[in-house]
Each structure stands twice: as C-alpha cells, then as structure tokens.
Design an enzyme around this catalytic site. Structure first.
Site, PDB file in Angstrom:
ATOM      1  N   LYS A   1      -7.586  -6.881   5.127  1.00 58.77           N
ATOM      2  CA  LYS A   1      -8.953  -7.176   4.705  1.00 58.77           C
ATOM      3  C   LYS A   1      -9.082  -6.658   3.273  1.00 58.77           C
ATOM      4  O   LYS A   1      -8.752  -5.506   2.998  1.00 58.77           O
ATOM      5  CB  LYS A   1      -9.972  -6.445   5.571  1.00 58.77           C
ATOM      6  CG  LYS A   1      -9.921  -6.733   7.044  1.00 58.77           C
ATOM      7  CD  LYS A   1     -10.949  -5.840   7.738  1.00 58.77           C
ATOM      8  CE  LYS A   1     -10.942  -5.986   9.229  1.00 58.77           C
ATOM      9  NZ  LYS A   1     -12.013  -5.157   9.862  1.00 58.77           N
TER      10      LYS A   1
ATOM     11  N   ILE B   1      -8.522  -5.893  14.516  1.00 61.53           N
ATOM     12  CA  ILE B   1      -7.523  -6.839  14.006  1.00 61.53           C
ATOM     13  C   ILE B   1      -6.182  -6.637  14.714  1.00 61.53           C
ATOM     14  O   ILE B   1      -5.345  -7.530  14.704  1.00 61.53           O
ATOM     15  CB  ILE B   1      -7.393  -6.800  12.469  1.00 61.53           C
ATOM     16  CG1 ILE B   1      -7.082  -5.401  11.952  1.00 61.53           C
ATOM     17  CG2 ILE B   1      -8.654  -7.362  11.821  1.00 61.53           C
ATOM     18  CD1 ILE B   1      -6.843  -5.330  10.446  1.00 61.53           C
ATOM     19  N   GLU B   2      -5.994  -5.502  15.359  1.00 63.76           N
ATOM     20  CA  GLU B   2      -4.804  -5.312  16.189  1.00 63.76           C
ATOM     21  C   GLU B   2      -4.801  -6.345  17.329  1.00 63.76           C
ATOM     22  O   GLU B   2      -3.755  -6.923  17.640  1.00 63.76           O
ATOM     23  CB  GLU B   2      -4.781  -3.898  16.774  1.00 63.76           C
ATOM     24  CG  GLU B   2      -4.554  -2.801  15.749  1.00 63.76           C
ATOM     25  CD  GLU B   2      -5.829  -2.271  15.097  1.00 63.76           C
ATOM     26  OE1 GLU B   2      -5.768  -1.182  14.513  1.00 63.76           O
ATOM     27  OE2 GLU B   2      -6.881  -2.949  15.151  1.00 63.76           O
TER      28      GLU B   2
ATOM     29  N   GLU C   1     -19.478  -6.795   9.777  1.00 64.55           N
ATOM     30  CA  GLU C   1     -18.294  -7.653   9.773  1.00 64.55           C
ATOM     31  C   GLU C   1     -18.462  -8.831  10.729  1.00 64.55           C
ATOM     32  O   GLU C   1     -18.013  -9.937  10.443  1.00 64.55           O
ATOM     33  CB  GLU C   1     -17.056  -6.845  10.172  1.00 64.55           C
ATOM     34  CG  GLU C   1     -16.708  -5.753   9.168  1.00 64.55           C
ATOM     35  CD  GLU C   1     -15.542  -4.906   9.632  1.00 64.55           C
ATOM     36  OE1 GLU C   1     -14.480  -4.982   8.987  1.00 64.55           O
ATOM     37  OE2 GLU C   1     -15.697  -4.189  10.644  1.00 64.55           O
TER      38      GLU C   1
ATOM     39  N   TYR D   1       6.585 -24.928   9.810  1.00 66.16           N
ATOM     40  CA  TYR D   1       5.673 -23.873   9.368  1.00 66.16           C
ATOM     41  C   TYR D   1       4.255 -24.373   9.148  1.00 66.16           C
ATOM     42  O   TYR D   1       3.305 -23.591   9.209  1.00 66.16           O
ATOM     43  CB  TYR D   1       6.193 -23.108   8.146  1.00 66.16           C
ATOM     44  CG  TYR D   1       6.725 -23.937   7.012  1.00 66.16           C
ATOM     45  CD1 TYR D   1       5.875 -24.529   6.098  1.00 66.16           C
ATOM     46  CD2 TYR D   1       8.094 -24.104   6.840  1.00 66.16           C
ATOM     47  CE1 TYR D   1       6.366 -25.276   5.048  1.00 66.16           C
ATOM     48  CE2 TYR D   1       8.600 -24.842   5.797  1.00 66.16           C
ATOM     49  CZ  TYR D   1       7.723 -25.440   4.895  1.00 66.16           C
ATOM     50  OH  TYR D   1       8.218 -26.183   3.866  1.00 66.16           O
TER      51      TYR D   1
END
Length: 120
Positions: free
Chosen positions: A99, A72-73, A21, A53
């Site tokens: 993912k 990813i946390e 990854e 935004y």
C-alpha cells in the site's frame, strides 16, 4: 525452478483494518512470482505448455477488486489459492502486496506483506 513474473500490478480496492480504508479505498500494488517448470514451453513455443500471464493478471484483479478483507495477508492467501486452482503447472508462488498511502502518520515509501506458498 523457472518462474513467471508480474510486477507493479495496480488495483483500486477496499481492503484494510481501518474504517477509512474500507470506505475510501486505496491503490494496492501486487508483485507475483509463479514457480513452475518451463522446459516444455522453451522447446515447443506452445502457449499450452506454460501459464498465460494475462490470465494470471485477470485472476489477481478479480481477487483484489471483488473481495473486501481487513488483512492483506488474507487477500494474498486468497490470490495464491485462486492461482493454484486455475493454473495446474504452478508449483509455488511468492506474492507481495504493498500500500503506498495507508492512513498511517509518518514518512515511508510503502507498507506491505509478502507470502510464499507451495501447492498443497
């Protein structure tokens, strides 16, 4: 509480606990809900009374593409903090990171996490 929603934001980056990854990278899909009071914006029609935004998207993009994390946390936590730092009207955030093709043997649509954070 009112909210601003960004869904399906896609970025190519190099986050992950596995070596593949971090070397090959992959697409990350991010959904964000920003909770804030939009009363003034709904009355004034003034951009200064809301959160742009487009700028939120740029903030998320910078966090995803300019960092490299194992989890990813951690990425989600960094995105939340950056949004709080740049957009004073945002009171809380719900962020989902998925993912589509992590290096996991099996059949699934996506894997991911979701965080909810309130302004410190």
């Amino acid at each position: 509480m009112d909210k601003i929603i960004l869904t399906g934001c896609r970025f190519y980056a190099y986050h992950g606990a596995l070596a593949e990854e971090q070397i090959l990278g992959q697409i990350f899909v991010i959904d964000a809900e920003l909770f804030l009071d939009l009363t003034a914006a709904s009355q004034t029609d003034n951009l200064e009374d809301t959160v742009h935004y487009g700028l939120v998207f740029k903030t998320i993009k910078k966090c995803v593409e300019n960092n490299k994390f194992q989890l990813i946390e951690k990425l989600a936590g960094v995105i939340c903090q950056d949004i709080f730092d740049h957009f004073r009207l945002v009171q809380s955030i719900k962020i989902k990171i998925t993912k589509e093709n992590p290096p996991i043997a099996g059949h699934y649509n996506t894997v991911g996490i979701e965080l909810e954070r309130k302004r410190p």
